[in-house]
Design a protein around this motif. Sequence first.
Motif, PDB file in Angstrom:
ATOM      1  N   LEU A 101     -63.668 -54.726 -48.393  1.00  0.00           N
ATOM      2  CA  LEU A 101     -63.289 -55.945 -49.035  1.00  0.00           C
ATOM      3  C   LEU A 101     -63.797 -56.909 -48.206  1.00  0.00           C
ATOM      4  CD1 LEU A 101     -61.266 -57.374 -51.410  1.00  0.00           C
ATOM      5  CD2 LEU A 101     -60.010 -57.884 -49.354  1.00  0.00           C
ATOM      6  N   GLY A 102     -64.920 -57.736 -48.715  1.00  0.00           N
ATOM      7  CA  GLY A 102     -65.641 -58.715 -48.189  1.00  0.00           C
ATOM      8  C   GLY A 102     -65.803 -60.012 -49.198  1.00  0.00           C
ATOM      9  N   ASP A 104     -63.588 -61.623 -50.352  1.00  0.00           N
ATOM     10  CA  ASP A 104     -62.615 -61.492 -51.192  1.00  0.00           C
ATOM     11  C   ASP A 104     -62.874 -60.423 -52.441  1.00  0.00           C
ATOM     12  OD1 ASP A 104     -61.765 -64.777 -50.677  1.00  0.00           O
ATOM     13  OD2 ASP A 104     -60.911 -62.845 -49.652  1.00  0.00           O
ATOM     14  N   ALA A 105     -63.822 -59.793 -52.286  1.00  0.00           N
ATOM     15  CA  ALA A 105     -64.221 -58.767 -53.433  1.00  0.00           C
ATOM     16  C   ALA A 105     -64.747 -57.603 -52.704  1.00  0.00           C
ATOM     17  CB  ALA A 105     -65.317 -59.245 -54.234  1.00  0.00           C
ATOM     18  N   PHE A 106     -65.123 -56.332 -53.590  1.00  0.00           N
ATOM     19  CA  PHE A 106     -65.497 -55.241 -52.989  1.00  0.00           C
ATOM     20  C   PHE A 106     -67.043 -54.978 -53.040  1.00  0.00           C
ATOM     21  CE2 PHE A 106     -61.263 -53.982 -53.157  1.00  0.00           C
ATOM     22  CZ  PHE A 106     -60.720 -54.101 -54.485  1.00  0.00           C
ATOM     23  N   ASP A 107     -67.439 -55.604 -51.596  1.00  0.00           N
ATOM     24  CA  ASP A 107     -68.842 -55.808 -51.403  1.00  0.00           C
ATOM     25  C   ASP A 107     -69.845 -54.782 -50.943  1.00  0.00           C
ATOM     26  OD1 ASP A 107     -69.243 -57.397 -48.080  1.00  0.00           O
ATOM     27  OD2 ASP A 107     -68.063 -55.874 -48.989  1.00  0.00           O
TER      28      ASP A 107
END
Lengths: 119, 110
Positions: A101-102, A104-107
């Motif tokens: 999670l980076g 606020d998303a799955f990067d």
Amino acid sequence: EVQLVESGGGLVQPGGSLKLSCAASGFTFSGSAMHWVRQASGKGLEWVGRIRSKANSYATAFAASVKGRFTISRDDSKNTAYLQMNSLKTEDTAVYFCTRLGFDAFDIWGQGTMVTVSS
Amino acid sequence: QSALTQPASVSGSPGQSITISCTGTSSDVGGYNYVSWYQQRPGKAPKLMIYDVSNRPSGVSNRFSGSKSGNTASLTISGLQAEDEADYYCSSYTSSYTRVFGGGTKLTVL
């Protein structure tokens, strides 16, 4: 190189257990929340669960479909996250991805590891 | 937590624009600006395309844009190209401190 590498998938009988690993490199693993996402063949993505960082007390959360059967842990000294799967059901058959999670998303995503639950 | 609702498929011709919707509730999409979009090609891991409703990670084409109104988020792809053909998924943070995905949308470039 920034990457996640899952391992530990395989064939297991219904009611059995399996432990998946997710090895991270190229970023600050200890400060990252790590999530697991699965995808049954021909189906969509399903969020499985997550573990937060030490700063956030290693808090875990799970989807209702796996709560009470799956646990997530991490070893920051080894830059590795784990998904312990118990009381496995045929409907748990899927490719399991770990993801960071980076933003606020799955990067960052791993390549996935296949878990087959069958007798 | 129910999956977010996406159309099963959308299609468009090269050069056109398409929009994929993602409908949730006030407990997920409508309640937080933590909506993200992913592109997944067959046999590959998903790729982050949009985060925090409308932000693009470095390296993602500016042909991809995101927005949100109420409980519905949208992904728009302009100047459609053959390489955009893939499955697209939305995701949101939820009031239960979990995450949820949409059912996925198959984009066909005609």
